[in-house]
Design an enzyme around this catalytic site. Structure first.
Site, PDB file in Angstrom:
ATOM      1  N   ARG A 135       0.843  -1.215   0.000  1.00 24.28           N
ATOM      2  CA  ARG A 135       0.000   0.000   0.000  1.00 24.28           C
ATOM      3  C   ARG A 135       0.874   1.261   0.000  1.00 24.28           C
ATOM      4  NH1 ARG A 135      -2.997   2.389   4.759  1.00 24.28           N
ATOM      5  NH2 ARG A 135      -4.323   4.000   3.865  1.00 24.28           N
ATOM      6  N   TRP A 145     -10.346  -8.791   2.380  1.00 26.31           N
ATOM      7  CA  TRP A 145     -11.096  -9.159   1.172  1.00 26.31           C
ATOM      8  C   TRP A 145     -11.108 -10.684   0.963  1.00 26.31           C
ATOM      9  CZ3 TRP A 145      -7.947  -4.871   1.584  1.00 26.31           C
ATOM     10  CH2 TRP A 145      -8.483  -3.633   1.210  1.00 26.31           C
ATOM     11  N   HIS A 170      -5.954  -6.114  -3.782  1.00 25.63           N
ATOM     12  CA  HIS A 170      -6.803  -6.264  -2.591  1.00 25.63           C
ATOM     13  C   HIS A 170      -6.976  -7.717  -2.177  1.00 25.63           C
ATOM     14  CE1 HIS A 170      -8.720  -1.976  -2.784  1.00 25.63           C
ATOM     15  NE2 HIS A 170      -7.482  -1.990  -2.330  1.00 25.63           N
ATOM     16  N   HIS A 218       0.526   4.064  -2.827  1.00 26.55           N
ATOM     17  CA  HIS A 218       0.122   5.447  -2.529  1.00 26.55           C
ATOM     18  C   HIS A 218       1.228   6.450  -2.843  1.00 26.55           C
ATOM     19  CE1 HIS A 218      -3.717   4.968   0.093  1.00 26.55           C
ATOM     20  NE2 HIS A 218      -3.673   4.071  -0.867  1.00 26.55           N
TER      21      HIS A 218
HETATM   22  C1  HEM Z   1      -6.055  -1.205   1.466  1.00 25.98           C
HETATM   23  C2  HEM Z   1      -8.961   1.590  -1.220  1.00 25.98           C
HETATM   24  C3  HEM Z   1      -6.490   0.343  -5.183  1.00 25.98           C
HETATM   25  C4  HEM Z   1      -3.365  -2.097  -2.450  1.00 25.98           C
HETATM   26  C5  HEM Z   1      -7.021  -0.311   1.082  1.00 25.98           C
HETATM   27  C6  HEM Z   1      -7.954   0.313   1.972  1.00 25.98           C
HETATM   28  C7  HEM Z   1      -8.773   1.089   1.227  1.00 25.98           C
HETATM   29  C8  HEM Z   1      -8.362   0.965  -0.136  1.00 25.98           C
HETATM   30  C9  HEM Z   1      -9.928   1.933   1.729  1.00 25.98           C
HETATM   31  C10 HEM Z   1      -7.974   0.111   3.477  1.00 25.98           C
HETATM   32  C11 HEM Z   1      -6.872   0.908   4.168  1.00 25.98           C
HETATM   33  C12 HEM Z   1      -6.843   0.614   5.653  1.00 25.98           C
HETATM   34  O1  HEM Z   1      -7.879   0.860   6.297  1.00 25.98           O
HETATM   35  O2  HEM Z   1      -5.815   0.134   6.167  1.00 25.98           O
HETATM   36  C13 HEM Z   1      -8.589   1.423  -2.541  1.00 25.98           C
HETATM   37  C14 HEM Z   1      -9.324   1.944  -3.680  1.00 25.98           C
HETATM   38  C15 HEM Z   1      -8.639   1.565  -4.791  1.00 25.98           C
HETATM   39  C16 HEM Z   1      -7.466   0.837  -4.346  1.00 25.98           C
HETATM   40  C17 HEM Z   1     -10.617   2.739  -3.601  1.00 25.98           C
HETATM   41  C18 HEM Z   1      -8.966   1.788  -6.238  1.00 25.98           C
HETATM   42  C19 HEM Z   1     -10.177   1.749  -6.723  1.00 25.98           C
HETATM   43  C20 HEM Z   1      -5.367  -0.321  -4.766  1.00 25.98           C
HETATM   44  C21 HEM Z   1      -4.233  -0.637  -5.607  1.00 25.98           C
HETATM   45  C22 HEM Z   1      -3.342  -1.322  -4.832  1.00 25.98           C
HETATM   46  C23 HEM Z   1      -3.924  -1.428  -3.507  1.00 25.98           C
HETATM   47  C24 HEM Z   1      -4.092  -0.244  -7.069  1.00 25.98           C
HETATM   48  C25 HEM Z   1      -1.987  -1.874  -5.187  1.00 25.98           C
HETATM   49  C26 HEM Z   1      -1.596  -2.193  -6.403  1.00 25.98           C
HETATM   50  C27 HEM Z   1      -3.890  -2.166  -1.176  1.00 25.98           C
HETATM   51  C28 HEM Z   1      -3.379  -3.031  -0.127  1.00 25.98           C
HETATM   52  C29 HEM Z   1      -4.175  -2.777   1.006  1.00 25.98           C
HETATM   53  C30 HEM Z   1      -5.135  -1.771   0.614  1.00 25.98           C
HETATM   54  C31 HEM Z   1      -2.257  -4.045  -0.252  1.00 25.98           C
HETATM   55  C32 HEM Z   1      -4.068  -3.451   2.370  1.00 25.98           C
HETATM   56  C33 HEM Z   1      -3.191  -2.647   3.302  1.00 25.98           C
HETATM   57  C34 HEM Z   1      -3.045  -3.269   4.664  1.00 25.98           C
HETATM   58  O3  HEM Z   1      -3.387  -4.442   4.865  1.00 25.98           O
HETATM   59  O4  HEM Z   1      -2.566  -2.559   5.554  1.00 25.98           O
HETATM   60  N1  HEM Z   1      -7.283   0.101  -0.204  1.00 25.98           N
HETATM   61  N2  HEM Z   1      -7.482   0.768  -2.982  1.00 25.98           N
HETATM   62  N3  HEM Z   1      -5.129  -0.792  -3.500  1.00 25.98           N
HETATM   63  N4  HEM Z   1      -4.956  -1.449  -0.707  1.00 25.98           N
HETATM   64 FE1  HEM Z   1      -6.251  -0.382  -1.859  1.00 25.98          FE
END
Ligand code: HEM
Length: 276
Positions: free
Chosen positions: A43, A187, A171, A47
Protein backbone atom coordinates in the site's frame (compact mmCIF):
# COMPACT_ATOMS: atom_id res chain seq x y z
CA UNK A 1 30.55 20.85 -8.52
CA UNK A 2 32.56 18.35 -10.50
CA UNK A 3 33.85 16.73 -7.38
CA UNK A 4 30.40 15.86 -6.10
CA UNK A 5 29.49 14.08 -9.30
CA UNK A 6 32.63 11.96 -9.32
CA UNK A 7 32.48 8.51 -7.78
CA UNK A 8 34.15 8.69 -4.39
CA UNK A 9 36.89 6.30 -3.51
CA UNK A 10 35.48 3.75 -1.11
CA UNK A 11 31.90 4.58 -2.01
CA UNK A 12 29.82 1.52 -1.15
CA UNK A 13 28.72 -0.73 -3.98
CA UNK A 14 25.00 -0.35 -4.45
CA UNK A 15 23.96 -3.84 -3.46
CA UNK A 16 20.22 -3.94 -4.13
CA UNK A 17 20.09 -7.65 -3.34
CA UNK A 18 21.27 -6.85 0.18
CA UNK A 19 18.47 -4.29 0.47
CA UNK A 20 15.96 -6.85 -0.81
CA UNK A 21 17.09 -9.30 1.88
CA UNK A 22 16.83 -6.67 4.59
CA UNK A 23 13.25 -5.91 3.49
CA UNK A 24 12.34 -9.61 3.38
CA UNK A 25 13.62 -9.98 6.92
CA UNK A 26 11.13 -7.35 8.11
CA UNK A 27 8.01 -8.92 6.63
CA UNK A 28 7.03 -11.57 9.17
CA UNK A 29 5.52 -10.19 12.35
CA UNK A 30 3.55 -12.50 14.62
CA UNK A 31 1.76 -9.70 16.41
CA UNK A 32 0.88 -7.44 13.49
CA UNK A 33 -2.41 -7.85 11.58
CA UNK A 34 -2.40 -11.20 9.78
CA UNK A 35 1.27 -11.86 10.53
CA UNK A 36 2.95 -9.83 7.81
CA UNK A 37 3.91 -6.25 7.05
CA UNK A 38 3.81 -7.20 3.35
CA UNK A 39 0.35 -5.76 2.59
CA UNK A 40 1.00 -2.36 4.19
CA UNK A 41 4.32 -2.11 2.30
CA UNK A 42 2.46 -2.75 -0.96
CA UNK A 43 0.00 0.00 0.00
CA UNK A 44 2.90 2.39 0.70
CA UNK A 45 4.44 1.74 -2.73
CA UNK A 46 1.03 2.23 -4.36
CA UNK A 47 0.12 5.45 -2.53
CA UNK A 48 3.58 6.91 -3.15
CA UNK A 49 3.08 6.24 -6.88
CA UNK A 50 -0.65 6.69 -7.44
CA UNK A 51 -0.58 10.49 -7.11
CA UNK A 52 0.78 10.73 -10.64
CA UNK A 53 -0.95 13.05 -13.08
CA UNK A 54 0.07 12.35 -16.66
CA UNK A 55 -1.13 15.72 -17.96
CA UNK A 56 1.07 17.83 -15.67
CA UNK A 57 3.75 15.22 -15.01
CA UNK A 58 3.39 15.86 -11.27
CA UNK A 59 3.13 13.35 -8.44
CA UNK A 60 4.34 9.75 -8.55
CA UNK A 61 6.92 7.80 -6.60
CA UNK A 62 9.87 10.05 -7.45
CA UNK A 63 10.71 12.32 -4.53
CA UNK A 64 9.19 10.22 -1.73
CA UNK A 65 7.25 13.34 -0.83
CA UNK A 66 5.00 11.38 1.55
CA UNK A 67 7.74 11.87 4.14
CA UNK A 68 6.45 15.42 4.42
CA UNK A 69 3.25 17.16 5.37
CA UNK A 70 0.81 17.79 3.85
CA UNK A 71 1.05 14.48 1.94
CA UNK A 72 1.84 12.44 5.06
CA UNK A 73 -1.38 13.80 6.54
CA UNK A 74 -3.65 13.24 3.55
CA UNK A 75 -6.54 11.08 4.77
CA UNK A 76 -5.82 8.46 2.10
CA UNK A 77 -2.39 7.88 3.66
CA UNK A 78 -3.63 7.17 7.19
CA UNK A 79 -1.70 4.25 8.66
CA UNK A 80 1.21 4.39 6.23
CA UNK A 81 3.54 5.78 8.90
CA UNK A 82 3.69 2.13 10.03
CA UNK A 83 5.27 1.15 6.73
CA UNK A 84 7.54 4.18 6.49
CA UNK A 85 8.87 3.64 10.03
CA UNK A 86 9.36 -0.06 9.41
CA UNK A 87 11.77 0.75 6.57
CA UNK A 88 13.87 3.28 8.52
CA UNK A 89 16.43 0.71 9.74
CA UNK A 90 16.91 -0.44 6.14
CA UNK A 91 17.50 3.17 5.05
CA UNK A 92 19.96 3.56 7.94
CA UNK A 93 21.85 0.41 6.96
CA UNK A 94 21.91 1.30 3.24
CA UNK A 95 21.92 5.11 3.22
CA UNK A 96 22.82 5.28 -0.49
CA UNK A 97 19.34 4.12 -1.54
CA UNK A 98 16.77 6.90 -1.92
CA UNK A 99 13.56 6.63 0.08
CA UNK A 100 11.70 6.71 -3.23
CA UNK A 101 13.61 3.67 -4.49
CA UNK A 102 13.36 1.94 -1.09
CA UNK A 103 9.58 2.31 -0.79
CA UNK A 104 8.93 1.03 -4.30
CA UNK A 105 11.45 -1.80 -3.97
CA UNK A 106 9.75 -2.80 -0.69
CA UNK A 107 6.43 -3.06 -2.53
CA UNK A 108 7.99 -5.28 -5.18
CA UNK A 109 9.83 -7.45 -2.65
CA UNK A 110 6.66 -7.84 -0.56
CA UNK A 111 4.60 -9.00 -3.56
CA UNK A 112 7.28 -11.50 -4.53
CA UNK A 113 7.77 -12.78 -0.95
CA UNK A 114 4.02 -13.33 -0.57
CA UNK A 115 4.02 -15.65 -3.58
CA UNK A 116 3.30 -13.13 -6.33
CA UNK A 117 4.95 -12.59 -9.69
CA UNK A 118 8.35 -11.01 -10.22
CA UNK A 119 7.79 -7.26 -10.38
CA UNK A 120 9.90 -5.27 -12.83
CA UNK A 121 11.79 -2.73 -10.74
CA UNK A 122 14.81 -0.55 -11.35
CA UNK A 123 16.46 2.19 -9.30
CA UNK A 124 16.65 5.80 -10.34
CA UNK A 125 14.32 7.77 -8.08
CA UNK A 126 15.65 10.76 -6.17
CA UNK A 127 14.28 12.21 -2.94
CA UNK A 128 12.91 15.72 -2.75
CA UNK A 129 13.95 17.76 0.22
CA UNK A 130 10.74 19.35 1.41
CA UNK A 131 6.97 19.27 1.43
CA UNK A 132 6.87 21.98 -1.24
CA UNK A 133 6.81 19.24 -3.87
CA UNK A 134 3.90 17.28 -2.39
CA UNK A 135 1.09 16.52 -4.84
CA UNK A 136 -2.32 17.98 -4.04
CA UNK A 137 -4.77 15.99 -1.93
CA UNK A 138 -7.47 13.73 -3.40
CA UNK A 139 -5.43 12.22 -6.21
CA UNK A 140 -5.84 8.70 -4.79
CA UNK A 141 -9.14 6.87 -5.34
CA UNK A 142 -12.14 7.27 -3.04
CA UNK A 143 -13.39 3.84 -1.95
CA UNK A 144 -16.96 5.10 -1.64
CA UNK A 145 -17.23 5.78 -5.36
CA UNK A 146 -17.91 3.69 -8.44
CA UNK A 147 -16.62 2.78 -11.88
CA UNK A 148 -16.60 6.30 -13.30
CA UNK A 149 -14.36 7.55 -10.52
CA UNK A 150 -12.03 4.55 -10.74
CA UNK A 151 -11.68 5.20 -14.48
CA UNK A 152 -11.05 8.91 -13.93
CA UNK A 153 -8.37 8.37 -11.30
CA UNK A 154 -6.46 5.57 -13.03
CA UNK A 155 -7.05 7.15 -16.44
CA UNK A 156 -5.33 10.28 -15.12
CA UNK A 157 -2.27 8.11 -14.41
CA UNK A 158 -2.44 6.60 -17.90
CA UNK A 159 -3.97 3.15 -17.30
CA UNK A 160 -6.60 1.33 -19.35
CA UNK A 161 -9.50 -0.79 -18.02
CA UNK A 162 -7.54 -4.02 -18.05
CA UNK A 163 -4.64 -2.53 -16.10
CA UNK A 164 -7.05 -0.96 -13.59
CA UNK A 165 -8.72 -4.27 -12.80
CA UNK A 166 -5.36 -6.02 -12.53
CA UNK A 167 -4.05 -3.35 -10.13
CA UNK A 168 -7.04 -3.46 -7.79
CA UNK A 169 -6.43 -7.21 -7.59
CA UNK A 170 -3.83 -6.27 -4.97
CA UNK A 171 -6.80 -6.26 -2.59
CA UNK A 172 -6.26 -10.00 -2.39
CA UNK A 173 -3.73 -8.79 0.22
CA UNK A 174 -4.25 -7.18 3.57
CA UNK A 175 -7.25 -5.63 5.20
CA UNK A 176 -9.08 -2.43 6.03
CA UNK A 177 -8.61 -0.86 9.45
CA UNK A 178 -11.33 1.25 11.09
CA UNK A 179 -8.70 3.59 12.55
CA UNK A 180 -7.13 4.20 9.12
CA UNK A 181 -9.80 4.29 6.41
CA UNK A 182 -12.93 3.71 8.49
CA UNK A 183 -13.55 0.42 6.66
CA UNK A 184 -13.14 -2.97 8.30
CA UNK A 185 -11.85 -6.40 7.40
CA UNK A 186 -9.99 -8.39 4.74
CA UNK A 187 -11.10 -9.16 1.17
CA UNK A 188 -9.95 -12.79 1.27
CA UNK A 189 -9.23 -15.58 3.73
CA UNK A 190 -5.56 -15.62 2.70
CA UNK A 191 -4.54 -11.96 3.06
CA UNK A 192 -0.81 -12.60 3.20
CA UNK A 193 -0.67 -14.69 0.02
CA UNK A 194 -0.67 -13.06 -3.39
CA UNK A 195 -3.24 -14.89 -5.52
CA UNK A 196 -6.33 -14.34 -7.66
CA UNK A 197 -8.62 -15.11 -4.72
CA UNK A 198 -9.92 -11.52 -4.64
CA UNK A 199 -11.46 -11.98 -8.09
CA UNK A 200 -12.95 -15.34 -7.14
CA UNK A 201 -14.53 -13.84 -4.03
CA UNK A 202 -15.85 -10.85 -5.97
CA UNK A 203 -17.55 -13.11 -8.51
CA UNK A 204 -18.57 -16.16 -6.57
CA UNK A 205 -19.34 -14.95 -3.08
CA UNK A 206 -22.65 -13.24 -2.25
CA UNK A 207 -22.21 -9.63 -1.20
CA UNK A 208 -24.67 -7.58 0.79
CA UNK A 209 -24.55 -4.24 2.53
CA UNK A 210 -23.01 -4.49 5.96
CA UNK A 211 -25.29 -3.21 8.69
CA UNK A 212 -23.16 -1.12 10.97
CA UNK A 213 -22.55 2.51 11.81
CA UNK A 214 -19.41 2.72 9.63
CA UNK A 215 -19.18 3.73 5.96
CA UNK A 216 -21.06 1.68 3.36
CA UNK A 217 -19.20 -1.54 2.65
CA UNK A 218 -20.25 -5.02 1.59
CA UNK A 219 -19.88 -8.27 3.47
CA UNK A 220 -20.30 -11.95 2.71
CA UNK A 221 -22.58 -14.31 4.62
CA UNK A 222 -19.88 -15.13 7.16
CA UNK A 223 -19.49 -11.44 7.93
CA UNK A 224 -15.73 -12.02 7.81
CA UNK A 225 -14.93 -10.84 4.29
CA UNK A 226 -15.52 -7.41 2.82
CA UNK A 227 -15.70 -5.42 -0.39
CA UNK A 228 -15.55 -1.66 -0.81
CA UNK A 229 -18.06 0.10 -3.07
CA UNK A 230 -15.14 0.70 -5.48
CA UNK A 231 -14.41 -3.07 -5.47
CA UNK A 232 -18.05 -3.87 -6.31
CA UNK A 233 -17.76 -1.46 -9.23
CA UNK A 234 -15.47 -3.98 -10.90
CA UNK A 235 -18.33 -6.49 -11.21
CA UNK A 236 -21.09 -3.95 -11.75
CA UNK A 237 -19.35 -2.33 -14.71
CA UNK A 238 -19.52 -4.62 -17.75
CA UNK A 239 -16.20 -3.54 -19.21
CA UNK A 240 -14.41 -4.07 -15.91
CA UNK A 241 -16.21 -7.37 -15.21
CA UNK A 242 -14.78 -8.91 -18.36
CA UNK A 243 -11.35 -8.76 -16.73
CA UNK A 244 -12.63 -9.90 -13.33
CA UNK A 245 -13.98 -13.00 -15.13
CA UNK A 246 -10.63 -13.52 -16.84
CA UNK A 247 -8.51 -13.13 -13.71
CA UNK A 248 -10.82 -15.27 -11.56
CA UNK A 249 -10.26 -18.23 -13.83
CA UNK A 250 -6.74 -17.53 -15.07
CA UNK A 251 -4.31 -16.73 -12.28
CA UNK A 252 -1.40 -16.75 -14.69
CA UNK A 253 -2.99 -13.97 -16.74
CA UNK A 254 -3.56 -11.99 -13.53
CA UNK A 255 0.04 -12.42 -12.37
CA UNK A 256 1.41 -11.37 -15.74
CA UNK A 257 -0.85 -8.32 -16.07
CA UNK A 258 -0.42 -7.31 -12.44
CA UNK A 259 3.37 -7.45 -12.62
CA UNK A 260 3.43 -5.25 -15.71
CA UNK A 261 0.88 -2.75 -14.37
CA UNK A 262 2.42 -2.51 -10.89
CA UNK A 263 5.89 -2.07 -12.37
CA UNK A 264 4.51 0.68 -14.63
CA UNK A 265 2.71 2.35 -11.70
CA UNK A 266 5.92 2.58 -9.71
CA UNK A 267 7.76 4.20 -12.64
CA UNK A 268 5.20 6.91 -13.44
CA UNK A 269 6.90 10.30 -13.52
CA UNK A 270 10.34 8.92 -12.72
CA UNK A 271 13.04 10.59 -14.83
CA UNK A 272 15.12 7.54 -15.69
CA UNK A 273 18.10 8.35 -17.88
CA UNK A 274 17.31 7.72 -21.55
CA UNK A 275 18.39 4.28 -22.75
CA UNK A 276 21.82 4.34 -24.38
C1 HEM B 1 -6.05 -1.20 1.47
C2 HEM B 1 -8.96 1.59 -1.22
C3 HEM B 1 -6.49 0.34 -5.18
C4 HEM B 1 -3.37 -2.10 -2.45
C5 HEM B 1 -7.02 -0.31 1.08
C6 HEM B 1 -7.95 0.31 1.97
C7 HEM B 1 -8.77 1.09 1.23
C8 HEM B 1 -8.36 0.97 -0.14
C9 HEM B 1 -9.93 1.93 1.73
C10 HEM B 1 -7.97 0.11 3.48
C11 HEM B 1 -6.87 0.91 4.17
C12 HEM B 1 -6.84 0.61 5.65
O1 HEM B 1 -7.88 0.86 6.30
O2 HEM B 1 -5.82 0.13 6.17
C13 HEM B 1 -8.59 1.42 -2.54
C14 HEM B 1 -9.32 1.94 -3.68
C15 HEM B 1 -8.64 1.57 -4.79
C16 HEM B 1 -7.47 0.84 -4.35
C17 HEM B 1 -10.62 2.74 -3.60
C18 HEM B 1 -8.97 1.79 -6.24
C19 HEM B 1 -10.18 1.75 -6.72
C20 HEM B 1 -5.37 -0.32 -4.77
C21 HEM B 1 -4.23 -0.64 -5.61
C22 HEM B 1 -3.34 -1.32 -4.83
C23 HEM B 1 -3.92 -1.43 -3.51
C24 HEM B 1 -4.09 -0.24 -7.07
C25 HEM B 1 -1.99 -1.87 -5.19
C26 HEM B 1 -1.60 -2.19 -6.40
C27 HEM B 1 -3.89 -2.17 -1.18
C28 HEM B 1 -3.38 -3.03 -0.13
C29 HEM B 1 -4.18 -2.78 1.01
C30 HEM B 1 -5.13 -1.77 0.61
C31 HEM B 1 -2.26 -4.05 -0.25
C32 HEM B 1 -4.07 -3.45 2.37
C33 HEM B 1 -3.19 -2.65 3.30
C34 HEM B 1 -3.05 -3.27 4.66
O3 HEM B 1 -3.39 -4.44 4.86
O4 HEM B 1 -2.57 -2.56 5.55
N1 HEM B 1 -7.28 0.10 -0.20
N2 HEM B 1 -7.48 0.77 -2.98
N3 HEM B 1 -5.13 -0.79 -3.50
N4 HEM B 1 -4.96 -1.45 -0.71
FE1 HEM B 1 -6.25 -0.38 -1.86
Amino acid sequence: GIQASMPQLGEPKKDYDAVRKAIENLLDAEDYDDGSFGPVLVRLAWHASGTYDAASGTGGSNGATMRWAPESEHAANAGLAVARKLLEPVKAAYPWISYADLWTLAGAVAIEAMGGPTIPWRPGRADKASGNDCPPDNRLPDAAQGAGHVRDVFGRMGFDDREMVALVGAHTLGRCHTDRSGYSGPWTNAPTTFSNLYFQELLNNKWRKKRWDGPLQYEDKSGQLMMLPADMALVWDKKFKKYVDLYAKDEEAFFKDFAAAFGKLMELGVPFPAAA
